[in-house]
Design an enzyme around this catalytic site. Structure first.
Site, PDB file in Angstrom:
ATOM      1  N   LEU A  64       0.832  -1.210   0.000  1.00 41.24           N
ATOM      2  CA  LEU A  64       0.000   0.000   0.000  1.00 41.24           C
ATOM      3  C   LEU A  64       0.860   1.251   0.000  1.00 41.24           C
ATOM      4  CD1 LEU A  64      -2.934   1.254   0.618  1.00 41.24           C
ATOM      5  CD2 LEU A  64      -2.162   1.269   2.992  1.00 41.24           C
ATOM      6  N   CYS A  65       0.451   2.242  -0.787  1.00 44.01           N
ATOM      7  CA  CYS A  65       1.043   3.579  -0.707  1.00 44.01           C
ATOM      8  C   CYS A  65      -0.094   4.595  -0.843  1.00 44.01           C
ATOM      9  CB  CYS A  65       2.145   3.771  -1.757  1.00 44.01           C
ATOM     10  SG  CYS A  65       1.576   3.862  -3.463  1.00 44.01           S
ATOM     11  N   HIS A  66       0.215   5.811  -1.266  1.00 47.23           N
ATOM     12  CA  HIS A  66      -0.812   6.844  -1.358  1.00 47.23           C
ATOM     13  C   HIS A  66      -1.745   6.628  -2.548  1.00 47.23           C
ATOM     14  CE1 HIS A  66      -1.863  11.421  -1.430  1.00 47.23           C
ATOM     15  NE2 HIS A  66      -2.839  10.693  -0.937  1.00 47.23           N
TER      16      HIS A  66
END
Length: 107
Positions: A64-66
């Protein structure tokens, strides 16, 4: 296995007894703003140093990231390193906030 997973598919898998390991590769300040409970926090710059010590190469791992760009890059690196069941969350935590849990702030 696809390189990306939708937020709705991850939300479904997250409820399973053998849920994937969620690895959040955002920076600490970003995690303070918005996060998904239970994630392993491993900023992108630390992945190469920590992945082989802290992650199981046989586990299903979701990154997960932005918005999904950093997580896709980390997914590609992990797969080259022998982690075969790794996927990036398409749209990142921003999509998670919009589609799954609007209580999580957007930034």
């Amino acid at each position: 296995m696809d390189w990306e997973i939708s937020v709705s598919e991850y939300a479904r898998l997250k409820q399973q007894p053998a849920a994937p390991v969620l690895v959040d590769v955002r920076e600490p300040l970003e995690v303070q703003l918005a996060s998904i409970e239970g994630a392993v926090r491993m900023p992108m710059g630390e992945v190469k140093a920590r992945a082989h010590q802290e992650l199981d190469p046989d586990a299903h791992i979701v990154v997960l990231c932005h918005h999904g760009a950093r997580s896709l890059s980390v997914t590609a690196w992990l797969r080259r390193e022998g982690f075969e069941s790794v996927q990036s969350i398409a749209g990142g935590i921003d999509a998670w906030s919009r589609e799954v849990d609007p209580a999580i702030p957007r930034y």
